[in-house]
Enzyme design. Sequence first.
Site, PDB file in Angstrom:
ATOM      1  N   GLY A  11      78.036  10.466   4.072  1.00 51.32           N
ATOM      2  CA  GLY A  11      77.688   9.583   2.966  1.00 51.32           C
ATOM      3  C   GLY A  11      77.975   8.115   3.257  1.00 51.32           C
ATOM      4  O   GLY A  11      77.213   7.226   2.853  1.00 51.32           O
ATOM      5  N   ASN A  12      79.078   7.851   3.984  1.00 49.45           N
ATOM      6  CA  ASN A  12      79.470   6.452   4.246  1.00 49.45           C
ATOM      7  C   ASN A  12      78.477   5.701   5.139  1.00 49.45           C
ATOM      8  O   ASN A  12      78.534   4.486   5.235  1.00 49.45           O
ATOM      9  CB  ASN A  12      80.890   6.389   4.842  1.00 49.45           C
ATOM     10  CG  ASN A  12      80.964   7.006   6.239  1.00 49.45           C
ATOM     11  OD1 ASN A  12      80.261   7.969   6.552  1.00 49.45           O
ATOM     12  ND2 ASN A  12      81.824   6.459   7.079  1.00 49.45           N
ATOM     13  N   LYS A 130      77.372  24.144  -6.222  1.00 43.81           N
ATOM     14  CA  LYS A 130      77.269  22.740  -5.813  1.00 43.81           C
ATOM     15  C   LYS A 130      76.891  21.840  -6.994  1.00 43.81           C
ATOM     16  O   LYS A 130      75.793  21.941  -7.539  1.00 43.81           O
ATOM     17  CB  LYS A 130      76.199  22.650  -4.708  1.00 43.81           C
ATOM     18  CG  LYS A 130      75.877  21.276  -4.240  1.00 43.81           C
ATOM     19  CD  LYS A 130      76.920  20.738  -3.293  1.00 43.81           C
ATOM     20  CE  LYS A 130      76.611  19.289  -2.936  1.00 43.81           C
ATOM     21  NZ  LYS A 130      77.749  18.591  -2.341  1.00 43.81           N
ATOM     22  N   LYS A 215      74.485  19.495   4.489  1.00 39.48           N
ATOM     23  CA  LYS A 215      73.835  18.745   5.574  1.00 39.48           C
ATOM     24  C   LYS A 215      74.472  19.013   6.944  1.00 39.48           C
ATOM     25  O   LYS A 215      73.793  18.913   7.970  1.00 39.48           O
ATOM     26  CB  LYS A 215      73.802  17.249   5.272  1.00 39.48           C
ATOM     27  CG  LYS A 215      75.141  16.526   5.326  1.00 39.48           C
ATOM     28  CD  LYS A 215      75.255  15.606   6.504  1.00 39.48           C
ATOM     29  CE  LYS A 215      76.557  14.859   6.628  1.00 39.48           C
ATOM     30  NZ  LYS A 215      77.782  15.330   6.079  1.00 39.48           N
ATOM     31  N   LYS A 277      82.022  21.096   7.936  1.00 35.89           N
ATOM     32  CA  LYS A 277      81.895  20.378   9.219  1.00 35.89           C
ATOM     33  C   LYS A 277      82.466  21.230  10.352  1.00 35.89           C
ATOM     34  O   LYS A 277      81.842  21.388  11.398  1.00 35.89           O
ATOM     35  CB  LYS A 277      82.637  19.034   9.164  1.00 35.89           C
ATOM     36  CG  LYS A 277      82.060  18.063   8.159  1.00 35.89           C
ATOM     37  CD  LYS A 277      82.715  16.700   8.289  1.00 35.89           C
ATOM     38  CE  LYS A 277      82.506  15.875   7.041  1.00 35.89           C
ATOM     39  NZ  LYS A 277      81.135  15.794   6.558  1.00 35.89           N
TER      40      LYS A 277
END
Length: 314
Positions: A11-12, A130, A215, A277
């Site tokens: 996101g960053n 979610k 993602k 992740k």
Amino acid sequence: MSERVVVALGGNAILQRGQRGTAQEQMANVQHTVEQIVRMIEADYDVVLTHGNGPQVGATLIRHELGSVQIPAMSMDFCGAESQGFIGYMFVQSLSNSLREKGLEKHQPVCLVTRVEVDPHDQAFINPTKPVGPFYTQERALQRMSEKGETWIEDAGRGWRRVVPSPDPARIVESEVIRHLVNDGFVVIASGGGGIPVVVDHNGEYKGVEAVIDKDLAGERLAQEVEADIFMILTDVPQVAINYNTPRQKWLGVMSLREMEALEKEGHFKAGSMGPKVKACLRFVRNGGKRAVIASLEEAIEALQMKKGTQITH
Ligand code: ADP
Ligand code: MG
């Protein structure tokens, strides 16, 4: 032969915490991100990009919702496609300008609206988890539940929020096209926001579904399908830690698949942030990938050279 790397941007890379999300803010962040990507291309890596879309698709959902007094709101798969489109636009715009400036214009960027197939029998469809879109009052949430059959939950005193399924990505529908583009030297941006979730129905036809794919897990599929050497996840922390945010916190450097699997079993990596992740990286290496990396966006090139970040190898 240059090494091929799939980079999953967090996101960053597009929006910083506390920013409102103006087009200018997002474009400036993307430009900053692209500087890191261009350094990779300069260093002769073949780069494929994917990215998150949480705040952007959240905003799109609100636009559809509020605009629905005049124009019909569209479902989540449409909103996902919209966000892939405009985020992709920011990246191709910024990439072509930066690459031209460096005399690297032969590496042309291209963004692909990407569908990701999921299993209609995925357990996630039974248990949506979610949270997406705006916060509502209990009254409106209950109304939506009865009118549209959606699932809404109360979110830690902040109001009511819709939750959708987060199924596992099975296959990138556009993977063959992507492979061709990458092999021909294009810098491809694909599977944004985890891709548009689709299922194959009983007639063998693709159908968009109301869901969100993680993602990082979709990025791993993409990395597999383009036969990447390296799968790299860039986020806002320098490394993965155990005992994260406690006095016993310890950052992890070079790790073997086995060591990392053991720590995952001990429950060090939080669902919804570091969990997916690590899971994605473990899958990539388990499936035969050479190396997976989790690092901060700022240290991308150093992490690619194994000097920073958390490195997961065989
Ligand atoms: P992104 O948009 O990059 O996917 P996330 O917020 O989903 O960002 O994940 C990154 C966040 O994960 C970090 O900001 C950090 O606070 C959090 N995190 C949770 N567990 C860990 C851990 N074990 N080690 C490092 N960071 C962690
Ligand atoms: Mg995340």
